[in-house]
Write an enzyme that holds these catalytic residues in place. Structure first.
Site, PDB file in Angstrom:
ATOM      1  N   ILE A  40      10.656  28.956 -22.293  1.00  0.00           N
ATOM      2  CA  ILE A  40       9.986  30.255 -21.930  1.00  0.00           C
ATOM      3  C   ILE A  40      10.945  31.012 -20.914  1.00  0.00           C
ATOM      4  O   ILE A  40      10.775  30.731 -19.666  1.00  0.00           O
ATOM      5  CB  ILE A  40       8.362  30.281 -21.779  1.00  0.00           C
ATOM      6  N   GLY A  50      12.056  25.525 -13.983  1.00  0.00           N
ATOM      7  CA  GLY A  50      10.724  26.198 -13.510  1.00  0.00           C
ATOM      8  C   GLY A  50       9.951  26.286 -15.052  1.00  0.00           C
ATOM      9  O   GLY A  50      10.711  26.759 -15.963  1.00  0.00           O
ATOM     10  N   GLY A  51       8.357  25.962 -14.902  1.00  0.00           N
ATOM     11  CA  GLY A  51       7.822  26.310 -15.982  1.00  0.00           C
ATOM     12  C   GLY A  51       8.004  25.397 -17.103  1.00  0.00           C
ATOM     13  O   GLY A  51       8.061  24.280 -17.171  1.00  0.00           O
ATOM     14  N   ASP A  52       8.272  26.283 -18.250  1.00  0.00           N
ATOM     15  CA  ASP A  52       8.853  25.598 -19.492  1.00  0.00           C
ATOM     16  C   ASP A  52      10.160  25.754 -19.806  1.00  0.00           C
ATOM     17  O   ASP A  52      10.638  27.246 -19.605  1.00  0.00           O
ATOM     18  CB  ASP A  52       7.579  26.174 -20.506  1.00  0.00           C
ATOM     19  N   LYS A  54      19.746  30.212  -9.824  1.00  0.00           N
ATOM     20  CA  LYS A  54      20.187  31.581  -9.942  1.00  0.00           C
ATOM     21  C   LYS A  54      19.187  32.219  -8.962  1.00  0.00           C
ATOM     22  O   LYS A  54      18.084  31.873  -9.058  1.00  0.00           O
ATOM     23  CB  LYS A  54      20.353  32.379 -11.149  1.00  0.00           C
ATOM     24  N   THR A  64       4.171  26.986 -18.350  1.00  0.00           N
ATOM     25  CA  THR A  64       4.729  28.053 -18.068  1.00  0.00           C
ATOM     26  C   THR A  64       4.070  28.879 -17.079  1.00  0.00           C
ATOM     27  O   THR A  64       2.753  28.765 -17.150  1.00  0.00           O
ATOM     28  CB  THR A  64       5.009  28.940 -19.403  1.00  0.00           C
ATOM     29  N   ASP A 112      17.305  24.307 -10.947  1.00  0.00           N
ATOM     30  CA  ASP A 112      17.344  25.525 -10.102  1.00  0.00           C
ATOM     31  C   ASP A 112      16.315  25.950  -8.953  1.00  0.00           C
ATOM     32  O   ASP A 112      15.615  25.136  -8.867  1.00  0.00           O
ATOM     33  CB  ASP A 112      17.757  26.770 -11.118  1.00  0.00           C
ATOM     34  N   MET A 127       9.293  38.256 -14.536  1.00  0.00           N
ATOM     35  CA  MET A 127      10.464  39.005 -14.123  1.00  0.00           C
ATOM     36  C   MET A 127      10.255  40.498 -14.017  1.00  0.00           C
ATOM     37  O   MET A 127      11.033  41.217 -14.305  1.00  0.00           O
ATOM     38  CB  MET A 127      11.775  38.498 -14.627  1.00  0.00           C
ATOM     39  N   PRO A 180       5.002  25.108 -12.716  1.00  0.00           N
ATOM     40  CA  PRO A 180       5.011  26.516 -11.750  1.00  0.00           C
ATOM     41  C   PRO A 180       5.280  26.088 -10.374  1.00  0.00           C
ATOM     42  O   PRO A 180       5.419  27.137  -9.590  1.00  0.00           O
ATOM     43  CB  PRO A 180       3.640  26.992 -12.050  1.00  0.00           C
TER      44      PRO A 180
HETATM   45  N1  SAH Z   1      10.737  29.178 -17.611  1.00  0.00           N
HETATM   46  C1  SAH Z   1       9.902  29.831 -16.588  1.00  0.00           C
HETATM   47  C2  SAH Z   1      10.393  31.277 -16.412  1.00  0.00           C
HETATM   48  C3  SAH Z   1      11.548  31.474 -15.681  1.00  0.00           C
HETATM   49  S1  SAH Z   1      11.925  33.108 -15.733  1.00  0.00           S
HETATM   50  C4  SAH Z   1       8.526  29.537 -16.999  1.00  0.00           C
HETATM   51  O1  SAH Z   1       8.314  28.817 -18.112  1.00  0.00           O
HETATM   52  O2  SAH Z   1       7.580  29.706 -16.197  1.00  0.00           O
HETATM   53  C5  SAH Z   1      11.470  33.323 -13.980  1.00  0.00           C
HETATM   54  C6  SAH Z   1      10.189  34.069 -13.828  1.00  0.00           C
HETATM   55  O3  SAH Z   1       9.018  33.170 -13.806  1.00  0.00           O
HETATM   56  C7  SAH Z   1       9.916  34.834 -12.285  1.00  0.00           C
HETATM   57  O4  SAH Z   1      10.698  35.931 -12.157  1.00  0.00           O
HETATM   58  C8  SAH Z   1       8.623  34.993 -12.365  1.00  0.00           C
HETATM   59  O5  SAH Z   1       8.303  35.997 -13.205  1.00  0.00           O
HETATM   60  C9  SAH Z   1       8.317  33.696 -13.139  1.00  0.00           C
HETATM   61  N2  SAH Z   1       7.455  32.552 -12.183  1.00  0.00           N
HETATM   62  C10 SAH Z   1       8.273  31.352 -12.197  1.00  0.00           C
HETATM   63  N3  SAH Z   1       7.371  30.601 -11.293  1.00  0.00           N
HETATM   64  C11 SAH Z   1       6.350  31.294 -10.957  1.00  0.00           C
HETATM   65  C12 SAH Z   1       5.320  31.181 -10.113  1.00  0.00           C
HETATM   66  N4  SAH Z   1       4.974  30.042  -9.305  1.00  0.00           N
HETATM   67  N5  SAH Z   1       4.337  32.128  -9.894  1.00  0.00           N
HETATM   68  C13 SAH Z   1       4.440  33.241 -10.505  1.00  0.00           C
HETATM   69  N6  SAH Z   1       5.389  33.280 -11.296  1.00  0.00           N
HETATM   70  C14 SAH Z   1       6.613  32.797 -11.589  1.00  0.00           C
END
Ligand code: SAH
Length: 263
Positions: free
Chosen positions: A102, A97-99, A66, A127, A44, A181, A21
């Site tokens: 997901i 970002g995240g996973d 994006k 995630t 990204d 989102m 995150p």
């Molecule tokens: N693959 C990512 C999600 C990508 S979609 C994951 O697993 O987290 C993008 C959305 O992820 C953002 O619009 C928001 O809802 C969330 N997001 C990503 N980073 C975040 C963060 N640091 N804090 C809160 N929401 C986050």
């Protein structure tokens, strides 16, 4: 035995890596190792600068971000870039970002790599729903309050006509709802969840930029969250957590407390 045709003899490899995150300490050891080894990092905008700084110094960086739903680089172009880099013999980290699996379109990228015959691996990441909940002090499950969790997107592919999320149905699950989102459609989502039977008093936590220095959170209710978060200027990237467990942020919000204490 190597059954790859000769032209692929020097094919590189693509790692679809979850960057977590934002806080670099939430990277996996495998992600960290691959960042140090990769020839090219394709990333990204959700990947934090601190995480990118861990890449090999001389690694090439390709930005394919994006932002805010706007287009920077079409998905098929990203897939083509990955395939070309691999065919050029590169060790590629596709950092997300995240996973990656997901709401990260990792599935489509993996499919493209398979179709092209490019070797790949998937490295999971923390995630943002898990990270946001942990840092905000919201246990997603709890013996007393919730025995299930659902990850949902509040912003569907606009090209998909017939797959609108049935928010009214999710209201009936008795599970914690984590909405990615969701900020643009928050008013509609909150209204439809109430139409599905969730009380206006249902606690809702909104966590923006979780785990980073810009982390902010608010605790509200389904009836008021759209108004309150707009008034407070909350926006993407944020996770919305709906359910009784969100109220626990009131006493478990350790990260915000630590930030306040440090001021
Ligand atoms: N693959 C990512 C999600 C990508 S979609 C994951 O697993 O987290 C993008 C959305 O992820 C953002 O619009 C928001 O809802 C969330 N997001 C990503 N980073 C975040 C963060 N640091 N804090 C809160 N929401 C986050």
């Amino acid at each position: 035995m190597n059954s790859k045709p000769d032209t692929f003899a020097h094919t590189g490899v693509v790692y679809l890596v979850g960057a977590g995150p934002g806080d670099p300490e939430l990277l996996t050891l495998k992600a960290l190792r691959l960042l140090g080894e990769a020839d090219v990092i394709v990333h990204d905008h959700l990947v934090s600068a601190e995480v990118l700084a861990l890449a090999r110094r001389d690694a090439e960086r390709v930005f394919v971000g994006k932002k805010g739903g706007g287009f920077c680089c079409p998905q098929n172009e990203i897939e083509t870039i990955l395939v070309h880099l691999a065919f050029a013999g590169k060790k590629v980290v596709r950092l997300k970002g995240g996973d990656p699996f997901i709401f990260g379109r990792g599935g489509e990228e993996a499919e493209a790599l398979v179709a092209a015959g490019v070797p790949f691996e998937i490295v999971p990441g923390v995630t943002s729903a898990l990270a946001a909940a942990a840092y905000a002090g919201v246990p997603l499950t709890h013996r007393t309050h919730s025995s299930g969790v659902v990850f949902l997107t509040g912003h569907e592919d606009p090209k998909k006509a017939d797959t609108a999320i049935q928010w009214e149905d999710y209201a009936k699950l008795g599970a914690t709802l984590c909405i990615y989102m969701g900020m643009k459609n928050l008013e509609t989502i909150a209204r439809r969840l109430q139409a599905g039977g969730l009380a206006a008093e249902t606690p809702v936590a909104v966590v923006q930029s979780a785990t980073t220095s810009a982390h902010r959170q608010l605790l509200s209710t389904l009836g008021e969250v759209a108004l309150v978060s707009e008034r407070e200027g909350f926006g993407a990237p944020a996770i919305v957590v709906v359910g009784e467990v969100a109220a626990l942020a009131d006493k478990l919000a350790w990260f915000e407390a630590a930030k306040t204490a440090a001021r």
